[in-house]
Design an enzyme around this catalytic site. Sequence first.
Site, PDB file in Angstrom:
ATOM      1  N   ILE A 215     -16.899  -0.266  45.056  1.00  0.00           N
ATOM      2  CA  ILE A 215     -17.142  -1.716  44.794  1.00  0.00           C
ATOM      3  C   ILE A 215     -15.981  -2.391  44.014  1.00  0.00           C
ATOM      4  O   ILE A 215     -14.999  -1.775  43.580  1.00  0.00           O
ATOM      5  CB  ILE A 215     -18.394  -1.645  43.908  1.00  0.00           C
ATOM      6  CG1 ILE A 215     -18.079  -0.940  42.530  1.00  0.00           C
ATOM      7  CG2 ILE A 215     -19.509  -1.080  44.593  1.00  0.00           C
ATOM      8  CD1 ILE A 215     -19.232  -1.448  41.386  1.00  0.00           C
ATOM      9  N   THR A 313     -10.776  -1.765  42.901  1.00  0.00           N
ATOM     10  CA  THR A 313     -11.982  -0.948  43.208  1.00  0.00           C
ATOM     11  C   THR A 313     -12.589   0.071  42.397  1.00  0.00           C
ATOM     12  O   THR A 313     -11.827   0.713  41.361  1.00  0.00           O
ATOM     13  CB  THR A 313     -11.443  -0.102  44.593  1.00  0.00           C
ATOM     14  OG1 THR A 313     -10.531   1.008  44.228  1.00  0.00           O
ATOM     15  CG2 THR A 313     -10.822  -0.869  45.717  1.00  0.00           C
ATOM     16  N   SER A 314     -13.642   0.539  42.664  1.00  0.00           N
ATOM     17  CA  SER A 314     -14.317   1.708  41.743  1.00  0.00           C
ATOM     18  C   SER A 314     -15.167   2.596  42.809  1.00  0.00           C
ATOM     19  O   SER A 314     -15.881   1.850  43.574  1.00  0.00           O
ATOM     20  CB  SER A 314     -15.288   0.926  40.532  1.00  0.00           C
ATOM     21  OG  SER A 314     -16.014   1.910  40.166  1.00  0.00           O
ATOM     22  N   PRO A 315     -15.456   3.784  42.446  1.00  0.00           N
ATOM     23  CA  PRO A 315     -16.521   4.556  43.202  1.00  0.00           C
ATOM     24  C   PRO A 315     -17.667   4.366  42.622  1.00  0.00           C
ATOM     25  O   PRO A 315     -18.614   5.277  42.957  1.00  0.00           O
ATOM     26  CB  PRO A 315     -15.710   6.068  43.161  1.00  0.00           C
ATOM     27  CG  PRO A 315     -15.011   6.117  41.845  1.00  0.00           C
ATOM     28  CD  PRO A 315     -14.543   4.621  41.645  1.00  0.00           C
ATOM     29  N   ASP A 428     -14.582   1.793  34.585  1.00  0.00           N
ATOM     30  CA  ASP A 428     -14.212   3.233  34.845  1.00  0.00           C
ATOM     31  C   ASP A 428     -13.981   4.255  33.680  1.00  0.00           C
ATOM     32  O   ASP A 428     -14.371   5.028  33.496  1.00  0.00           O
ATOM     33  CB  ASP A 428     -13.293   3.588  36.133  1.00  0.00           C
ATOM     34  CG  ASP A 428     -13.712   3.052  37.275  1.00  0.00           C
ATOM     35  OD1 ASP A 428     -15.126   2.813  37.584  1.00  0.00           O
ATOM     36  OD2 ASP A 428     -12.896   2.768  38.412  1.00  0.00           O
TER      37      ASP A 428
END
Length: 746
Positions: A215, A313-315, A428
Amino acid sequence: MPVLVDTIDVVSFTADFCQLLSATGSYVLDRLLFCLTAFLVTVSSFQNAGLRTQSAATSGYMLGLGIGDITGPVVETNMMGYAALSQTATGLHMRQRARAFVVAEASNSSNRILFLNIDTAMGDSGIRRGILTGLDQQFPGVYSESNVAVVGTHQHSGAGGYLENILPQVTSMGFVNQSFQAIVTGSINAVRKAHSNLAPGNLSIGNTTVLDANINRSPSAYLNNPAEERARYQFDQDKDLTLMQFDDPSGKTRGFLSFFAVHGTSLYENNTLISGDNKGMAAFLAESTAEPSSLPGKTTFVAGFSQSNVGDTSPNTLGAFCESPGQPWNGLLCTFNTSTCGGAAQDCHGRGPGFRISDFESNFLIGKAQADGAQAVMNKKRVPVSGSVRSVHQYINMAEYTFTLANGTQVTTCPAAMGFAFAGGTTDGPGAFDFTQGQNSSQPQNPFWQIVKGAITPYPNSEQVACHFPKPILLNTGYANTPYPWQPSVVNIQILRVGQLVILVIPGEFTTMAGRRIREAMRAKLIAEGVLGQDAYVVIAGPANTYAHYITTREEYAIQRYEGGSTIYGQFTLEAYMDIYSKLTSFLADNTSGAPVSATAPPDLTKNAISMQTPVIFDAPPFGKSFGDVLTNVFSTSYAAGDTVSVEFVGANPRNNLRLEETYLSVEQIVNQQWEVVRSDSHPSTTFQWKRINSILATSTVTANWTIGEPGTPSGTYRIQYFGDSKSIFGSISSFTGTSATFTVS
């Protein structure tokens, strides 16, 4: 870019055996059996993929692939990525690897490229220099600054202290030579393997869409990009996974190199076990399913999951929530513009897809999403790769690069500086004190920091302030050179070409939209100049070679989220890179010659690097005990799927021997009356944990854990062994082994 799209929705994939590594031991048997079925389907798919022939592929390349162990010290060393003093390693989850991919023209092998995909947070000028020096000693004149790319997967759970500038060394208490040497040694070993198995083969390329694996963690900044530009894209982050497959002449797949943008932050800041994060997990899944009988790191099949325009982005795909027990905002989404909870950043945390179980579960799911995406490309018809192999490299001083914008305005980049939003952190990894993201005012939230920041780095002059506007400067790193430069001024610029694939090797983290802009511009120019045709693929690989932090669009820079605050050369950084890379396209042509004008290479800072890490003085066992003695044995003689087997040994400091290409622990099974190693310290079902008991007496313990339940775990008799190395008071190192009692798995 030509698009061949399949859609992978990770939510629909429930094969999640690797989450058993969370050591809760609470997984139920029916869930395990369901996972086993799903995993076996994946195994079959990867194995079958290696047997298919890509009939349309064109021969004309020499291909080499190899894996090396780059795992640094797994204890007493700060971990790289979150810049948190508290994140000091206490053991090992999975080993870090370097994966080498060599492609050379069959007709002229001097036209070759070497792509090193390494499980580190980023590339570094010092690391690259060390690797090139070692390669030149072993392969004189073959591998050079032009054709070697060193690309980090951007994981945040590896050993730190290996970068040569001061800023990333702050939390690691300076330079950690053991980390540095492990990366250099293991990378050279991977290249040695790839070089030795160089053989004729074919390449093919394709892409797919991977959903629910990333995301955008700074959507408010992304929304500041022009509406008409955003309207061209379905998502606010890239979902494409591009893959180049390596086949031998018979059509058997030897491996692949893929590109997908997602931060290596599935494992949180409170994790203290060394790991490869989600891309390391993806590689393990692909390699172990292709060759299930091989131990990790020992496969001939090599799966490269490279990073791309990862910046925003980030997981942690569930979003960012407030974790503030007792407060009215507890459990609510963090504020949209500043990612805060009650005005502070510390309680705002992103949640991965396995949040309700553990961050290790999330790590597996995001890794599996990428492995499934790779498999989707391998399963379908791909485009044959054909054409020249080319590379170009130059050094550029980004502290003072002058160029002309599209509107005719002449601008210059700035000496490096970090903004207040940098200290605000991200969802994060939140920042400290009262720093927050979204600070684009010349008057920061707390005037106190304006006063004290001059004690850390030189106070910025008016020219520097104006150059970085609207970013308020917290750390004036471009003018901080004591005891050596805090951040780089000269960076590595590089482009690799393999046929119709062009790889932009980037010294930093492009955001989603920044990456789209440079990819699109470069592809258009390559086609317009006749270097490539309409079948051209252009991908981004980074952070690579040098770590110059982030690159946002000017619109995103104006919002000053974390990424904008960390765009260190000012608001024109993206346009500068676009100008620099666009001037190199002619060097990728079939009939190219010469090399671009280059700035002076940055100096070797490792020669005078400062280290405050205390060495291992000595180890000692407790009175009446010996190294390797079992302190707490297996608690049962019989275990079942879902159980965790734990054994505690009299230990010694793992920094005495990194055991590269080896293991600190093994799970062994009796097969034909012989003990056979079936799990190592690189399996996600095992963990290796070290604990200092008494600093004065130098005693310590090691706990080896194995959570049973990986598919393919047969019934039988097992034991766990620990392999350690102790240091005497006189400095000598002695190896020893500890062995548990036997137990059965049913």
